[in-house]
Design a protein around this motif. Structure first.
Motif, PDB file in Angstrom:
ATOM      1  N   HIS A  68       0.784  -1.233   0.000  1.00 29.00           N
ATOM      2  CA  HIS A  68       0.000   0.000   0.000  1.00 29.00           C
ATOM      3  C   HIS A  68       0.817   1.284   0.000  1.00 29.00           C
ATOM      4  O   HIS A  68       0.270   2.353  -0.271  1.00 29.00           O
ATOM      5  N   LEU A  69       2.093   1.194   0.311  1.00 28.87           N
ATOM      6  CA  LEU A  69       2.921   2.396   0.326  1.00 28.87           C
ATOM      7  C   LEU A  69       3.053   3.008  -1.058  1.00 28.87           C
ATOM      8  O   LEU A  69       3.168   4.223  -1.195  1.00 28.87           O
ATOM      9  N   GLY A  70       2.999   2.169  -2.090  1.00 23.46           N
ATOM     10  CA  GLY A  70       3.118   2.678  -3.454  1.00 23.46           C
ATOM     11  C   GLY A  70       2.081   3.739  -3.767  1.00 23.46           C
ATOM     12  O   GLY A  70       2.389   4.770  -4.376  1.00 23.46           O
ATOM     13  N   SER A  84       1.908  11.431  -3.205  1.00 20.61           N
ATOM     14  CA  SER A  84       2.737  12.570  -2.788  1.00 20.61           C
ATOM     15  C   SER A  84       3.586  13.116  -3.938  1.00 20.61           C
ATOM     16  O   SER A  84       3.888  14.304  -3.972  1.00 20.61           O
ATOM     17  N   ALA A  85       3.954  12.261  -4.888  1.00 20.42           N
ATOM     18  CA  ALA A  85       4.814  12.715  -5.994  1.00 20.42           C
ATOM     19  C   ALA A  85       4.021  13.257  -7.187  1.00 20.42           C
ATOM     20  O   ALA A  85       4.460  14.183  -7.846  1.00 20.42           O
ATOM     21  N   TYR A  86       2.849  12.662  -7.475  1.00 21.73           N
ATOM     22  CA  TYR A  86       2.136  13.010  -8.707  1.00 21.73           C
ATOM     23  C   TYR A  86       0.682  13.421  -8.506  1.00 21.73           C
ATOM     24  O   TYR A  86      -0.007  13.714  -9.481  1.00 21.73           O
ATOM     25  N   GLY A  87       0.187  13.383  -7.285  1.00 24.84           N
ATOM     26  CA  GLY A  87      -1.168  13.848  -7.041  1.00 24.84           C
ATOM     27  C   GLY A  87      -2.210  12.750  -7.109  1.00 24.84           C
ATOM     28  O   GLY A  87      -1.906  11.581  -7.354  1.00 24.84           O
ATOM     29  N   PRO A  88      -3.472  13.143  -6.915  1.00 26.30           N
ATOM     30  CA  PRO A  88      -4.542  12.152  -6.770  1.00 26.30           C
ATOM     31  C   PRO A  88      -4.892  11.387  -8.045  1.00 26.30           C
ATOM     32  O   PRO A  88      -5.358  10.255  -7.972  1.00 26.30           O
ATOM     33  N   GLY A  89      -4.687  11.974  -9.223  1.00 27.05           N
ATOM     34  CA  GLY A  89      -5.055  11.294 -10.470  1.00 27.05           C
ATOM     35  C   GLY A  89      -4.294   9.999 -10.676  1.00 27.05           C
ATOM     36  O   GLY A  89      -4.885   8.931 -10.866  1.00 27.05           O
ATOM     37  N   GLN A  90      -2.969  10.083 -10.637  1.00 30.35           N
ATOM     38  CA  GLN A  90      -2.149   8.874 -10.805  1.00 30.35           C
ATOM     39  C   GLN A  90      -2.291   7.931  -9.620  1.00 30.35           C
ATOM     40  O   GLN A  90      -2.282   6.715  -9.783  1.00 30.35           O
ATOM     41  N   VAL A 105       9.314   5.746  -8.114  1.00 30.70           N
ATOM     42  CA  VAL A 105       8.083   6.542  -8.240  1.00 30.70           C
ATOM     43  C   VAL A 105       8.362   7.993  -8.615  1.00 30.70           C
ATOM     44  O   VAL A 105       7.697   8.529  -9.509  1.00 30.70           O
ATOM     45  N   PRO A 106       9.340   8.668  -8.005  1.00 30.49           N
ATOM     46  CA  PRO A 106       9.594  10.047  -8.426  1.00 30.49           C
ATOM     47  C   PRO A 106       9.973  10.174  -9.900  1.00 30.49           C
ATOM     48  O   PRO A 106       9.717  11.182 -10.533  1.00 30.49           O
ATOM     49  N   VAL A 107      10.562   9.128 -10.470  1.00 27.12           N
ATOM     50  CA  VAL A 107      10.988   9.165 -11.863  1.00 27.12           C
ATOM     51  C   VAL A 107       9.885   8.717 -12.813  1.00 27.12           C
ATOM     52  O   VAL A 107       9.629   9.346 -13.835  1.00 27.12           O
ATOM     53  N   TYR A 108       9.197   7.619 -12.471  1.00 30.76           N
ATOM     54  CA  TYR A 108       8.246   7.001 -13.399  1.00 30.76           C
ATOM     55  C   TYR A 108       6.784   7.069 -12.962  1.00 30.76           C
ATOM     56  O   TYR A 108       5.915   6.544 -13.655  1.00 30.76           O
ATOM     57  N   GLY A 109       6.490   7.635 -11.812  1.00 29.60           N
ATOM     58  CA  GLY A 109       5.105   7.740 -11.357  1.00 29.60           C
ATOM     59  C   GLY A 109       4.517   6.393 -11.001  1.00 29.60           C
ATOM     60  O   GLY A 109       5.180   5.542 -10.405  1.00 29.60           O
ATOM     61  N   SER A 110       3.265   6.175 -11.393  1.00 32.07           N
ATOM     62  CA  SER A 110       2.579   4.930 -11.033  1.00 32.07           C
ATOM     63  C   SER A 110       3.229   3.717 -11.703  1.00 32.07           C
ATOM     64  O   SER A 110       3.191   2.609 -11.158  1.00 32.07           O
ATOM     65  N   VAL A 111       3.848   3.904 -12.854  1.00 32.25           N
ATOM     66  CA  VAL A 111       4.575   2.801 -13.504  1.00 32.25           C
ATOM     67  C   VAL A 111       5.768   2.401 -12.631  1.00 32.25           C
ATOM     68  O   VAL A 111       6.084   1.215 -12.496  1.00 32.25           O
ATOM     69  N   GLY A 112       6.423   3.372 -12.016  1.00 31.91           N
ATOM     70  CA  GLY A 112       7.519   3.075 -11.100  1.00 31.91           C
ATOM     71  C   GLY A 112       7.053   2.292  -9.881  1.00 31.91           C
ATOM     72  O   GLY A 112       7.743   1.383  -9.420  1.00 31.91           O
TER      73      GLY A 112
END
Length: 197
Positions: A15-17, A23-29, A157-164
């Protein structure tokens, strides 16, 4: 303690993902990733239910534990993989049923679904070693699966977002799978890969 610490790491690792993506990309991702994890969890519940039922049976057995676990691994694979392979080509359509905003999680869902097979094998071996009281191996599998996930969330995650986040989750599953293969060899459990394939 050997099962409790990895279980806490499992909850954090699963669940941390979503939190890191939020925190990095907002609620949409974060919402797209959460839905992808929820779909994965629904399929993965098949395996969880089989191994939850198998654990007390394994604990009570004196003989034939490895053969029984092998059958459960095959059964969970036969049930969960066809569903997984049916969804992978159509992740955009599946997420589109929930809402058009969630289609952006399509690649994440594909990557997460690749964890179904490694986790089925991993949980089989983990259930077996836990039922025989080999807590050191339970601890190794649990930490080996979840610690890389948690660490990779903060890197990818900071680099690739949800894919990361999806890559982190699946990488942890593959590392745990490798550790569970080593554990299976150390306890003398044979896995018939050709039969499983």
């Amino acid at each position: 303690i050997p099962s409790w610490i990895p279980t806490v790491m499992l909850v954090i690792g699963s669940h941390l993902g979503t939190v890191v993506v939020f925190s990095a990309y907002g609620p949409g991702q974060a919402a797209s990733y959460f839905i992808a994890i929820a779909i994965f969890s629904a399929i993965d519940a098949i395996r969880n239910s089989l191994f939850s039922i198998a654990f007390p049976i394994l604990s009570a057995m004196d003989d034939g534990r490895k053969k029984f676990v092998w059958r459960i691994i095959k059964m969970s694979t036969v049930i969960s993989l066809p569903i997984t392979f049916a969804i992978i080509p159509y992740t955009s359509e599946v997420l589109g049923l929930i809402g058009p905003n969630y289609v952006q999680g399509s690649i994440s869902l594909k990557i997460i679904l690749l964890s179904i097979f490694p986790l089925g094998y991993l949980f089989g071996i983990s259930t077996l070693v836990y039922s025989i009281g080999n807590y050191r191996h339970v601890f190794a599998i649990g930490i080996g699966t979840n610690l890389p996930r948690v660490l990779l969330y903060f890197i990818l995650v900071p680099v690739y977002g949800s894919v990361g986040a999806a890559l982190s989750f699946t990488t942890g599953s593959v590392i745990g799978f490798a550790i569970s293969i080593l554990v299976a060899k150390s306890i003398g459990m044979e896995i018939f890969w050709r039969e499983l394939a």
